[in-house]
Write a protein that holds these residues in place. Structure first.
Motif, PDB file in Angstrom:
ATOM      1  N   LEU A  51       0.390  -1.532  -0.159  1.00 17.61           N
ATOM      2  CA  LEU A  51       0.087   0.113  -0.244  1.00 17.61           C
ATOM      3  C   LEU A  51       0.906   1.130  -0.308  1.00 17.61           C
ATOM      4  O   LEU A  51       0.239   2.126   0.081  1.00 17.61           O
ATOM      5  CB  LEU A  51      -1.120   0.184   1.288  1.00 17.61           C
ATOM      6  CG  LEU A  51      -2.041  -1.098   1.561  1.00 17.61           C
ATOM      7  CD1 LEU A  51      -2.663  -1.148   2.824  1.00 17.61           C
ATOM      8  CD2 LEU A  51      -2.872  -0.508   0.174  1.00 17.61           C
TER       9      LEU A  51
ATOM     10  N   LEU B 248      -1.220   4.961   1.607  1.00 22.48           N
ATOM     11  CA  LEU B 248      -2.158   4.651   1.692  1.00 22.48           C
ATOM     12  C   LEU B 248      -1.620   3.287   3.556  1.00 22.48           C
ATOM     13  O   LEU B 248      -0.437   2.785   3.163  1.00 22.48           O
ATOM     14  CB  LEU B 248      -3.343   3.214   1.443  1.00 22.48           C
ATOM     15  CG  LEU B 248      -4.296   4.192   0.373  1.00 22.48           C
ATOM     16  CD1 LEU B 248      -5.028   3.054  -0.417  1.00 22.48           C
ATOM     17  CD2 LEU B 248      -5.095   5.238   1.255  1.00 22.48           C
ATOM     18  N   THR B 249      -2.462   3.701   4.378  1.00 27.87           N
ATOM     19  CA  THR B 249      -1.885   2.900   6.082  1.00 27.87           C
ATOM     20  C   THR B 249      -3.170   1.410   5.528  1.00 27.87           C
ATOM     21  O   THR B 249      -3.826   1.640   4.946  1.00 27.87           O
ATOM     22  CB  THR B 249      -2.388   3.469   6.770  1.00 27.87           C
ATOM     23  OG1 THR B 249      -4.013   3.972   7.177  1.00 27.87           O
ATOM     24  CG2 THR B 249      -0.946   4.406   7.254  1.00 27.87           C
TER      25      THR B 249
ATOM     26  N   GLN C  64      -6.196   3.467   6.881  1.00 30.02           N
ATOM     27  CA  GLN C  64      -6.876   3.935   5.618  1.00 30.02           C
ATOM     28  C   GLN C  64      -7.466   2.972   4.196  1.00 30.02           C
ATOM     29  O   GLN C  64      -8.789   3.104   3.939  1.00 30.02           O
ATOM     30  CB  GLN C  64      -6.243   4.505   4.548  1.00 30.02           C
ATOM     31  CG  GLN C  64      -5.629   6.297   5.670  1.00 30.02           C
ATOM     32  CD  GLN C  64      -4.403   6.735   5.396  1.00 30.02           C
ATOM     33  OE1 GLN C  64      -3.766   6.546   4.922  1.00 30.02           O
ATOM     34  NE2 GLN C  64      -5.067   8.092   5.836  1.00 30.02           N
ATOM     35  N   HIS C  65      -6.937   2.056   4.395  1.00 31.42           N
ATOM     36  CA  HIS C  65      -6.906   1.165   3.256  1.00 31.42           C
ATOM     37  C   HIS C  65      -8.550   0.743   3.562  1.00 31.42           C
ATOM     38  O   HIS C  65      -9.583   0.056   2.915  1.00 31.42           O
ATOM     39  CB  HIS C  65      -6.228   0.297   2.739  1.00 31.42           C
ATOM     40  CG  HIS C  65      -6.374  -0.841   1.256  1.00 31.42           C
ATOM     41  ND1 HIS C  65      -7.082  -2.092   1.986  1.00 31.42           N
ATOM     42  CD2 HIS C  65      -6.310  -0.545   0.398  1.00 31.42           C
ATOM     43  CE1 HIS C  65      -7.233  -2.771   0.814  1.00 31.42           C
ATOM     44  NE2 HIS C  65      -7.304  -2.282  -0.006  1.00 31.42           N
TER      45      HIS C  65
ATOM     46  N   LEU D 178     -11.186   3.242   2.975  1.00 26.51           N
ATOM     47  CA  LEU D 178     -11.679   3.403   1.845  1.00 26.51           C
ATOM     48  C   LEU D 178     -12.344   2.102   1.198  1.00 26.51           C
ATOM     49  O   LEU D 178     -13.739   1.977   0.247  1.00 26.51           O
ATOM     50  CB  LEU D 178     -10.539   3.862   1.003  1.00 26.51           C
ATOM     51  CG  LEU D 178     -10.717   4.016  -0.411  1.00 26.51           C
ATOM     52  CD1 LEU D 178     -11.654   5.898  -0.498  1.00 26.51           C
ATOM     53  CD2 LEU D 178      -9.133   4.199  -0.632  1.00 26.51           C
TER      54      LEU D 178
ATOM     55  N   LEU E 191      -8.091  10.434   4.720  1.00 24.62           N
ATOM     56  CA  LEU E 191      -8.595  10.329   3.569  1.00 24.62           C
ATOM     57  C   LEU E 191      -9.542  11.296   2.472  1.00 24.62           C
ATOM     58  O   LEU E 191      -9.371  11.607   1.808  1.00 24.62           O
ATOM     59  CB  LEU E 191      -9.519   8.712   3.697  1.00 24.62           C
ATOM     60  CG  LEU E 191      -8.476   7.494   3.742  1.00 24.62           C
ATOM     61  CD1 LEU E 191      -9.359   6.415   3.538  1.00 24.62           C
ATOM     62  CD2 LEU E 191      -7.765   7.207   2.397  1.00 24.62           C
TER      63      LEU E 191
END
Length: 149
Positions: free
Chosen positions: A27, A32-33, A36-37, A40, A72
């Motif tokens: 990622l 992205l962490t 966060q992924h 999302l 985000l």
């Protein structure tokens, strides 16, 4: 008696740590962490999911999810919207840019999963997946509810 390092729970934890590390590396190019992924992907597959529900599904604290969501939103990948009659609960919606990034990152994560599971036959992969989902449903039912991607 099994050696403590070979108990099922410990082996699952080790695999989880290794997979988390591999996925974090995957990622990075997308900035992205893991949290966060997760936020999302959940907003993409379940538009309007609350941050609290997203946190429960990902088995992380609401504070960690809040930090992930803030990042985000700042990048224009997620929007927080309120629901009429409930102005305190923010619902998460992926933007067009967020949906594109979720799809791109998702492909990379799928490749990472496939690589990690090469040691198993397709049938073994299905069996392992089924058993892990059964354990997950027992330990964290929120992670496998009907709205989960």
């Amino acid at each position: 008696m099994n050696h403590p390092d070979r108990r099922t729970g410990y082996a699952a934890w080790q695999i989880g740590q290794i997979m988390a590390s591999r996925i974090e590396r995957t990622l990075r190019p997308f900035q992205l962490t893991l949290a966060q992924h997760s936020a999302l992907i959940q907003a993409a597959f379940d538009p309007g999911v609350s941050s609290a529900t997203a946190a429960r599904r990902a088995a992380i604290t609401p504070q960690s999810m809040g930090t992930a969501v803030n990042g985000l939103v700042e990048r224009g990948l997620l929007e927080r919207r309120t629901t009429p009659g409930d102005r305190r609960t923010h619902r998460l919606h992926a933007t067009e840019a967020g949906l594109r990034l979720a799809a791109e990152a998702g492909k990379a994560v799928e490749a990472t999963h496939a690589e990690a599971l090469q040691a198993l036959t397709p049938r073994e992969q299905e069996q392992a997946h089924s058993l892990l989902l059964k354990l997950l449903a027992s330990l964290n039912p929120s992670a496998v509810d009907d709205g989960t991607p």
